[in-house]
Design a protein around this motif. Structure first.
Motif, PDB file in Angstrom:
ATOM      1  N   THR A   1       0.853  -1.181   0.000  1.00 22.62           N
ATOM      2  CA  THR A   1       0.000   0.000   0.000  1.00 22.62           C
ATOM      3  C   THR A   1       0.891   1.233   0.000  1.00 22.62           C
ATOM      4  OG1 THR A   1      -1.870   1.086   1.085  1.00 22.62           O
ATOM      5  CG2 THR A   1      -0.243   0.065   2.519  1.00 22.62           C
ATOM      6  N   LYS A   2       0.423   2.279  -0.670  1.00 23.02           N
ATOM      7  CA  LYS A   2       1.200   3.523  -0.731  1.00 23.02           C
ATOM      8  C   LYS A   2       0.239   4.680  -0.916  1.00 23.02           C
ATOM      9  CE  LYS A   2       5.118   5.684  -3.060  1.00 23.02           C
ATOM     10  NZ  LYS A   2       6.074   5.779  -1.969  1.00 23.02           N
ATOM     11  N   ASN A   3       0.431   5.738  -0.149  1.00 24.68           N
ATOM     12  CA  ASN A   3      -0.347   6.963  -0.313  1.00 24.68           C
ATOM     13  C   ASN A   3       0.399   7.878  -1.265  1.00 24.68           C
ATOM     14  OD1 ASN A   3      -2.300   6.133   1.531  1.00 24.68           O
ATOM     15  ND2 ASN A   3      -1.189   6.998   3.243  1.00 24.68           N
ATOM     16  N   ILE A   4      -0.329   8.461  -2.216  1.00 24.77           N
ATOM     17  CA  ILE A   4       0.283   9.380  -3.166  1.00 24.77           C
ATOM     18  C   ILE A   4      -0.560  10.641  -3.274  1.00 24.77           C
ATOM     19  CG2 ILE A   4       1.431   7.579  -4.512  1.00 24.77           C
ATOM     20  CD1 ILE A   4      -0.782   8.118  -6.635  1.00 24.77           C
ATOM     21  N   PHE A   5       0.102  11.716  -3.628  1.00 20.48           N
ATOM     22  CA  PHE A   5      -0.546  13.014  -3.803  1.00 20.48           C
ATOM     23  C   PHE A   5      -0.277  13.467  -5.228  1.00 20.48           C
ATOM     24  CE2 PHE A   5       0.306  12.369   0.594  1.00 20.48           C
ATOM     25  CZ  PHE A   5      -0.804  12.881   1.242  1.00 20.48           C
ATOM     26  N   VAL A   6      -1.339  13.789  -5.963  1.00 22.49           N
ATOM     27  CA  VAL A   6      -1.200  14.247  -7.335  1.00 22.49           C
ATOM     28  C   VAL A   6      -1.960  15.551  -7.511  1.00 22.49           C
ATOM     29  CG1 VAL A   6      -0.825  11.945  -8.309  1.00 22.49           C
ATOM     30  CG2 VAL A   6      -3.144  12.851  -8.158  1.00 22.49           C
ATOM     31  N   GLY A   7      -1.500  16.366  -8.437  1.00 21.67           N
ATOM     32  CA  GLY A   7      -2.218  17.592  -8.750  1.00 21.67           C
ATOM     33  C   GLY A   7      -1.481  18.844  -8.343  1.00 21.67           C
ATOM     34  N   PHE A   8      -2.224  19.924  -8.418  1.00 20.77           N
ATOM     35  CA  PHE A   8      -1.705  21.279  -8.263  1.00 20.77           C
ATOM     36  C   PHE A   8      -2.125  21.850  -6.915  1.00 20.77           C
ATOM     37  CE2 PHE A   8      -2.212  25.865  -8.851  1.00 20.77           C
ATOM     38  CZ  PHE A   8      -1.014  26.198  -9.465  1.00 20.77           C
ATOM     39  N   GLY A   9      -1.168  22.378  -6.159  1.00 20.52           N
ATOM     40  CA  GLY A   9      -1.457  23.037  -4.893  1.00 20.52           C
ATOM     41  C   GLY A   9      -1.072  24.508  -4.943  1.00 20.52           C
ATOM     42  N   PHE A  10      -1.478  25.250  -3.926  1.00 23.01           N
ATOM     43  CA  PHE A  10      -1.181  26.683  -3.870  1.00 23.01           C
ATOM     44  C   PHE A  10       0.315  26.977  -3.946  1.00 23.01           C
ATOM     45  CE2 PHE A  10      -5.388  26.980  -1.646  1.00 23.01           C
ATOM     46  CZ  PHE A  10      -6.016  27.718  -2.638  1.00 23.01           C
ATOM     47  N   SER A  11       1.138  26.082  -3.420  1.00 25.43           N
ATOM     48  CA  SER A  11       2.583  26.336  -3.412  1.00 25.43           C
ATOM     49  C   SER A  11       3.203  26.235  -4.804  1.00 25.43           C
ATOM     50  CB  SER A  11       3.288  25.384  -2.453  1.00 25.43           C
ATOM     51  OG  SER A  11       3.028  24.046  -2.802  1.00 25.43           O
ATOM     52  N   TYR A  12       2.433  25.820  -5.812  1.00 26.14           N
ATOM     53  CA  TYR A  12       2.949  25.704  -7.174  1.00 26.14           C
ATOM     54  C   TYR A  12       2.536  26.876  -8.056  1.00 26.14           C
ATOM     55  CZ  TYR A  12       3.825  20.884  -5.785  1.00 26.14           C
ATOM     56  OH  TYR A  12       4.262  19.780  -5.136  1.00 26.14           O
ATOM     57  N   MET A  13       2.019  27.936  -7.454  1.00 23.62           N
ATOM     58  CA  MET A  13       1.502  29.063  -8.226  1.00 23.62           C
ATOM     59  C   MET A  13       2.597  29.958  -8.806  1.00 23.62           C
ATOM     60  SD  MET A  13      -1.948  29.951  -6.139  1.00 23.62           S
ATOM     61  CE  MET A  13      -2.624  31.017  -7.395  1.00 23.62           C
ATOM     62  N   SER A  14       3.786  29.908  -8.246  1.00 24.84           N
ATOM     63  CA  SER A  14       4.884  30.726  -8.778  1.00 24.84           C
ATOM     64  C   SER A  14       6.198  29.958  -8.671  1.00 24.84           C
ATOM     65  CB  SER A  14       5.003  32.044  -8.016  1.00 24.84           C
ATOM     66  OG  SER A  14       5.531  31.818  -6.727  1.00 24.84           O
ATOM     67  N   LEU A  15       7.136  30.303  -9.535  1.00 21.75           N
ATOM     68  CA  LEU A  15       8.449  29.666  -9.470  1.00 21.75           C
ATOM     69  C   LEU A  15       9.167  29.997  -8.163  1.00 21.75           C
ATOM     70  CD1 LEU A  15       9.761  30.046 -13.136  1.00 21.75           C
ATOM     71  CD2 LEU A  15       8.896  27.988 -11.997  1.00 21.75           C
ATOM     72  N   GLU A  16       8.943  31.201  -7.649  1.00 22.22           N
ATOM     73  CA  GLU A  16       9.562  31.579  -6.369  1.00 22.22           C
ATOM     74  C   GLU A  16       9.075  30.665  -5.252  1.00 22.22           C
ATOM     75  OE1 GLU A  16       9.657  35.105  -9.047  1.00 22.22           O
ATOM     76  OE2 GLU A  16       8.073  33.731  -8.452  1.00 22.22           O
ATOM     77  N   SER A  17       7.793  30.378  -5.241  1.00 22.72           N
ATOM     78  CA  SER A  17       7.225  29.492  -4.229  1.00 22.72           C
ATOM     79  C   SER A  17       7.779  28.079  -4.375  1.00 22.72           C
ATOM     80  CB  SER A  17       5.700  29.482  -4.341  1.00 22.72           C
ATOM     81  OG  SER A  17       5.145  28.585  -3.426  1.00 22.72           O
ATOM     82  N   ILE A  18       7.856  27.587  -5.598  1.00 23.23           N
ATOM     83  CA  ILE A  18       8.393  26.243  -5.836  1.00 23.23           C
ATOM     84  C   ILE A  18       9.850  26.178  -5.376  1.00 23.23           C
ATOM     85  CG2 ILE A  18       8.970  24.535  -7.599  1.00 23.23           C
ATOM     86  CD1 ILE A  18       6.556  25.696  -9.208  1.00 23.23           C
ATOM     87  N   ALA A  19      10.624  27.202  -5.701  1.00 28.66           N
ATOM     88  CA  ALA A  19      12.038  27.231  -5.309  1.00 28.66           C
ATOM     89  C   ALA A  19      12.205  27.208  -3.793  1.00 28.66           C
ATOM     90  CB  ALA A  19      12.723  28.457  -5.893  1.00 28.66           C
TER      91      ALA A  19
END
Length: 131
Positions: free
Chosen positions: A15-33
């Motif tokens: 069994t494995k839990n996974i997370f897929v999709g877009f979150g608020f932290s992916y809204m800008s490259l600065e946030s991703i960095a």
């Protein structure tokens, strides 16, 4: 918004839990960095930040090894500007093959083989939204 799934094998106890999709932290490259740990990726993101021609796409994705069926839940990121482009890829931690992104759906038997027993098939069950 992203979705969380539980992957279960129909033949063994994997069994494995996974997370897929877009979150608020992916809204800008600065946030991703700000949360990326890989120094090479952080440097590449820095090369695109501030360039007005940069377009990017980023989200959590499921990656599967086509050789040994290993699974990774990792960041997908692609950045394109007028002068450069970058798309992330992952090597399998078991056999070093290039992993492929896989799409999953709630309660649909996945065509993925179990990475533990290699006999069973994985089923994805949705259990929450995240952002």
């Amino acid at each position: 918004m992203g979705e969380a799934y539980k992957l279960d094998c129909d033949s063994c106890v994997f069994t494995k839990n996974i997370f897929v999709g877009f979150g608020f932290s992916y809204m800008s490259l600065e946030s991703i960095a700000s949360f990326v740990q890989d120094t090479v990726l952080k440097r590449r993101i820095g090369e695109f930040i501030g360039n007005p021609s940069t377009r990017n796409d980023a989200y959590d994705a499921l990656y599967v090894c086509p050789v040994c069926q290993a699974i990774r839940n990792e960041l997908f990121i692609e950045m394109i500007s007028d002068s450069s482009q970058y798309k992330i890829s992952y090597a399998c931690p078991r056999c070093a093959s290039v992993m492929e992104q896989e799409h999953i759906e709630n309660n649909v038997p996945a065509h993925l083989s179990c990475p533990a027993c290699e006999k069973g098939k994985l089923k994805a069950t949705f259990y929450m939204d995240w952002d």
